[in-house]
Design a protein around this motif. Structure first.
Motif, PDB file in Angstrom:
ATOM      1  N   PRO A 103      56.280 124.770  92.991  1.00 22.96           N
ATOM      2  CA  PRO A 103      56.755 124.435  91.644  1.00 22.96           C
ATOM      3  C   PRO A 103      56.916 122.942  91.394  1.00 22.96           C
ATOM      4  CG  PRO A 103      58.009 126.272  92.543  1.00 22.96           C
ATOM      5  CD  PRO A 103      57.189 125.718  93.673  1.00 22.96           C
ATOM      6  N   ALA A 104      56.975 122.143  92.453  1.00 24.70           N
ATOM      7  CA  ALA A 104      57.162 120.700  92.287  1.00 24.70           C
ATOM      8  C   ALA A 104      55.850 119.929  92.267  1.00 24.70           C
ATOM      9  CB  ALA A 104      58.054 120.157  93.402  1.00 24.70           C
ATOM     10  N   HIS A 105      54.707 120.608  92.424  1.00 25.33           N
ATOM     11  CA  HIS A 105      53.421 119.925  92.285  1.00 25.33           C
ATOM     12  C   HIS A 105      53.257 119.472  90.839  1.00 25.33           C
ATOM     13  CE1 HIS A 105      52.779 121.727  96.136  1.00 25.33           C
ATOM     14  NE2 HIS A 105      51.491 121.521  96.168  1.00 25.33           N
ATOM     15  N   ALA A 106      52.639 118.316  90.658  1.00 26.46           N
ATOM     16  CA  ALA A 106      52.464 117.783  89.309  1.00 26.46           C
ATOM     17  C   ALA A 106      51.216 116.926  89.236  1.00 26.46           C
ATOM     18  CB  ALA A 106      53.682 116.955  88.902  1.00 26.46           C
ATOM     19  N   LEU A 107      50.668 116.815  88.038  1.00 25.64           N
ATOM     20  CA  LEU A 107      49.639 115.826  87.773  1.00 25.64           C
ATOM     21  C   LEU A 107      50.294 114.685  87.008  1.00 25.64           C
ATOM     22  CD1 LEU A 107      46.973 116.685  88.956  1.00 25.64           C
ATOM     23  CD2 LEU A 107      45.972 116.599  86.676  1.00 25.64           C
ATOM     24  N   VAL A 108      49.965 113.469  87.411  1.00 24.34           N
ATOM     25  CA  VAL A 108      50.637 112.278  86.895  1.00 24.34           C
ATOM     26  C   VAL A 108      49.596 111.344  86.281  1.00 24.34           C
ATOM     27  CG1 VAL A 108      52.161 110.355  87.458  1.00 24.34           C
ATOM     28  CG2 VAL A 108      52.327 112.498  88.751  1.00 24.34           C
ATOM     29  N   ARG A 109      49.843 110.921  85.061  1.00 23.41           N
ATOM     30  CA  ARG A 109      48.946 109.954  84.411  1.00 23.41           C
ATOM     31  C   ARG A 109      49.498 108.555  84.627  1.00 23.41           C
ATOM     32  NH1 ARG A 109      47.991 107.431  79.295  1.00 23.41           N
ATOM     33  NH2 ARG A 109      45.784 107.409  78.725  1.00 23.41           N
ATOM     34  N   VAL A 129      53.864 104.676  85.276  1.00 25.53           N
ATOM     35  CA  VAL A 129      53.768 106.129  85.152  1.00 25.53           C
ATOM     36  C   VAL A 129      53.867 106.469  83.662  1.00 25.53           C
ATOM     37  CG1 VAL A 129      54.832 108.335  85.728  1.00 25.53           C
ATOM     38  CG2 VAL A 129      54.761 106.496  87.435  1.00 25.53           C
ATOM     39  N   ASP A 130      52.796 107.037  83.132  1.00 26.80           N
ATOM     40  CA  ASP A 130      52.729 107.312  81.691  1.00 26.80           C
ATOM     41  C   ASP A 130      53.168 108.729  81.326  1.00 26.80           C
ATOM     42  OD1 ASP A 130      51.572 104.748  81.470  1.00 26.80           O
ATOM     43  OD2 ASP A 130      49.574 105.575  81.816  1.00 26.80           O
ATOM     44  N   GLU A 131      52.816 109.695  82.154  1.00 21.53           N
ATOM     45  CA  GLU A 131      53.134 111.099  81.854  1.00 21.53           C
ATOM     46  C   GLU A 131      53.147 111.886  83.154  1.00 21.53           C
ATOM     47  OE1 GLU A 131      51.635 114.804  78.981  1.00 21.53           O
ATOM     48  OE2 GLU A 131      50.453 112.957  79.091  1.00 21.53           O
ATOM     49  N   VAL A 132      54.044 112.866  83.233  1.00 14.33           N
ATOM     50  CA  VAL A 132      54.152 113.725  84.406  1.00 14.33           C
ATOM     51  C   VAL A 132      54.169 115.174  83.926  1.00 14.33           C
ATOM     52  CG1 VAL A 132      55.526 114.340  86.425  1.00 14.33           C
ATOM     53  CG2 VAL A 132      55.477 111.963  85.634  1.00 14.33           C
ATOM     54  N   VAL A 133      53.264 115.988  84.443  1.00 13.88           N
ATOM     55  CA  VAL A 133      53.202 117.410  84.064  1.00 13.88           C
ATOM     56  C   VAL A 133      53.239 118.254  85.334  1.00 13.88           C
ATOM     57  CG1 VAL A 133      51.939 119.198  82.830  1.00 13.88           C
ATOM     58  CG2 VAL A 133      51.765 116.811  82.077  1.00 13.88           C
ATOM     59  N   ARG A 134      54.361 118.935  85.570  1.00 12.11           N
ATOM     60  CA  ARG A 134      54.415 119.895  86.680  1.00 12.11           C
ATOM     61  C   ARG A 134      53.461 121.047  86.375  1.00 12.11           C
ATOM     62  NH1 ARG A 134      59.558 120.209  89.857  1.00 12.11           N
ATOM     63  NH2 ARG A 134      60.897 118.475  89.262  1.00 12.11           N
ATOM     64  N   GLU A 207      34.340 113.799  97.820  1.00 13.35           N
ATOM     65  CA  GLU A 207      35.038 114.073  96.567  1.00 13.35           C
ATOM     66  C   GLU A 207      36.341 114.812  96.849  1.00 13.35           C
ATOM     67  OE1 GLU A 207      33.382 116.976  93.858  1.00 13.35           O
ATOM     68  OE2 GLU A 207      32.433 118.071  95.473  1.00 13.35           O
ATOM     69  N   ASP A 208      37.366 114.455  96.101  1.00 12.51           N
ATOM     70  CA  ASP A 208      38.671 115.123  96.171  1.00 12.51           C
ATOM     71  C   ASP A 208      39.253 115.103  94.770  1.00 12.51           C
ATOM     72  OD1 ASP A 208      39.676 115.771  99.109  1.00 12.51           O
ATOM     73  OD2 ASP A 208      38.503 113.922  99.195  1.00 12.51           O
ATOM     74  N   ASP A 209      38.857 116.074  93.965  1.00 16.47           N
ATOM     75  CA  ASP A 209      39.169 116.082  92.539  1.00 16.47           C
ATOM     76  C   ASP A 209      40.088 117.241  92.192  1.00 16.47           C
ATOM     77  OD1 ASP A 209      37.397 113.935  92.333  1.00 16.47           O
ATOM     78  OD2 ASP A 209      35.701 115.240  91.876  1.00 16.47           O
ATOM     79  N   VAL A 210      40.860 117.085  91.121  1.00 16.29           N
ATOM     80  CA  VAL A 210      41.838 118.089  90.735  1.00 16.29           C
ATOM     81  C   VAL A 210      41.877 118.208  89.225  1.00 16.29           C
ATOM     82  CG1 VAL A 210      43.734 116.411  90.730  1.00 16.29           C
ATOM     83  CG2 VAL A 210      44.237 118.838  91.058  1.00 16.29           C
ATOM     84  N   ALA A 211      42.138 119.414  88.730  1.00  9.36           N
ATOM     85  CA  ALA A 211      42.258 119.668  87.297  1.00  9.36           C
ATOM     86  C   ALA A 211      43.464 120.556  87.053  1.00  9.36           C
ATOM     87  CB  ALA A 211      40.990 120.328  86.752  1.00  9.36           C
ATOM     88  N   ILE A 212      44.073 120.397  85.887  1.00 10.10           N
ATOM     89  CA  ILE A 212      45.238 121.193  85.521  1.00 10.10           C
ATOM     90  C   ILE A 212      45.048 121.685  84.089  1.00 10.10           C
ATOM     91  CG2 ILE A 212      46.548 119.202  84.667  1.00 10.10           C
ATOM     92  CD1 ILE A 212      49.094 120.475  85.740  1.00 10.10           C
ATOM     93  N   GLY A 213      45.583 122.863  83.814  1.00 14.38           N
ATOM     94  CA  GLY A 213      45.451 123.408  82.474  1.00 14.38           C
ATOM     95  C   GLY A 213      46.068 124.789  82.389  1.00 14.38           C
ATOM     96  N   HIS A 214      45.574 125.590  81.449  1.00 14.68           N
ATOM     97  CA  HIS A 214      46.146 126.905  81.137  1.00 14.68           C
ATOM     98  C   HIS A 214      44.976 127.848  80.894  1.00 14.68           C
ATOM     99  CE1 HIS A 214      48.978 129.320  78.216  1.00 14.68           C
ATOM    100  NE2 HIS A 214      48.553 130.044  79.235  1.00 14.68           N
TER     101      HIS A 214
END
Length: 233
Positions: A103-109, A129-134, A207-214
């Motif tokens: 639950p504490a993983h996040a993508l950070v801009r 740090v502009d934005e943090v989305v868990r 490559e070590d890439d990550v994506a987040i969404g719904h």
């Protein structure tokens, strides 16, 4: 002025590249970036960075603050970018050993402000740090999208791969890997008979890439995931 960070691959000398330049960003993604990042605490302002010996932190980044982060290569950053944050134990030992930290993983801009130390394979970079989305906040941050396919998450047909599945409440982490440097990882939320893909990552030799969404899964897609990683896994 845009701060450019250009880090070649350690050892291999691979040419720096932007995140998701080796394969397309998933169509459903709300944000996409890199996992080639280390979050130390306190800031190592006077230490050269060689990509080793990093003491990770549990301190989640906060929008508006400035932090020092370590970036590994191959990676090219030329402006604001998204990167992954995982808590200390996960950063040190991997998600399968610490599913309780999911639950504490996040993508950070972040926006690069200055390169404090840069050498083959690694760099210290001061960022804002502009934005943090868990990952647990992804469904509130982005509207559901069924765009594209989740086929990349599933192991190739007939392939011999290592598979891992662990849980933390409704969150399930799944992973497959082959040949030591090829693999896929994902975090899904599974509850009320529905499955939603929240986080997806691709890794290979360079490559070590990550994506987040719904990304809601159809019944057929959820069944395909279950066939690869049984629920009791």
């Amino acid at each position: 002025m845009t701060v450019i960070v250009s880090v070649a691959g350690a050892g291999c000398g691979c040419t720096p590249r932007r995140a998701w330049s080796a394969s397309p960003v998933p169509e459903w993604a709300g944000a996409a970036g890199t996992t080639l990042v280390h979050w130390p605490d306190p800031d190592p302002t006077d230490s050269p960075y060689d990509g080793r010996g990093i003491v990770p932190t549990d301190r989640l980044p906060v929008a508006g603050e400035r932090r020092m982060i370590g970036l590994d290569g191959p990676l090219l950053v030329d402006g604001p970018f998204w990167c992954l944050f995982t808590p200390a134990a996960t950063a040190a030992n991997g998600t399968p050993d610490h599913p309780e930290e999911l639950p504490a993983h996040a993508l950070v801009r972040c926006t690069p402000l200055a390169v404090a130390d840069e050498r083959p394979g690694a760099a210290w970079v001061r960022v804002s740090v502009d934005e943090v989305v868990r990952i647990t906040e992804a469904p509130e941050r982005w509207a559901p999208s069924s765009a594209g396919s989740i086929a990349g998450l599933l192991p190739p047909d007939g392939s011999r791969v290592d598979r891992i599945s662990v849980r933390c409440g409704p969150l399930r982490y799944v992973e497959w890997s082959a040949q030591g440097d090829l693999g896929r990882r994902a975090v899904l939320r599974e509850e009320d008979g529905r499955s939603v893909l929240l986080l997806y990552a691709e890794c290979s030799f360079d490559e070590d890439d990550v994506a987040i969404g719904h990304r809601p899964l159809t019944a057929e897609e959820a069944a395909a995931v279950l066939a690869c990683w049984p629920a009791e896994g």
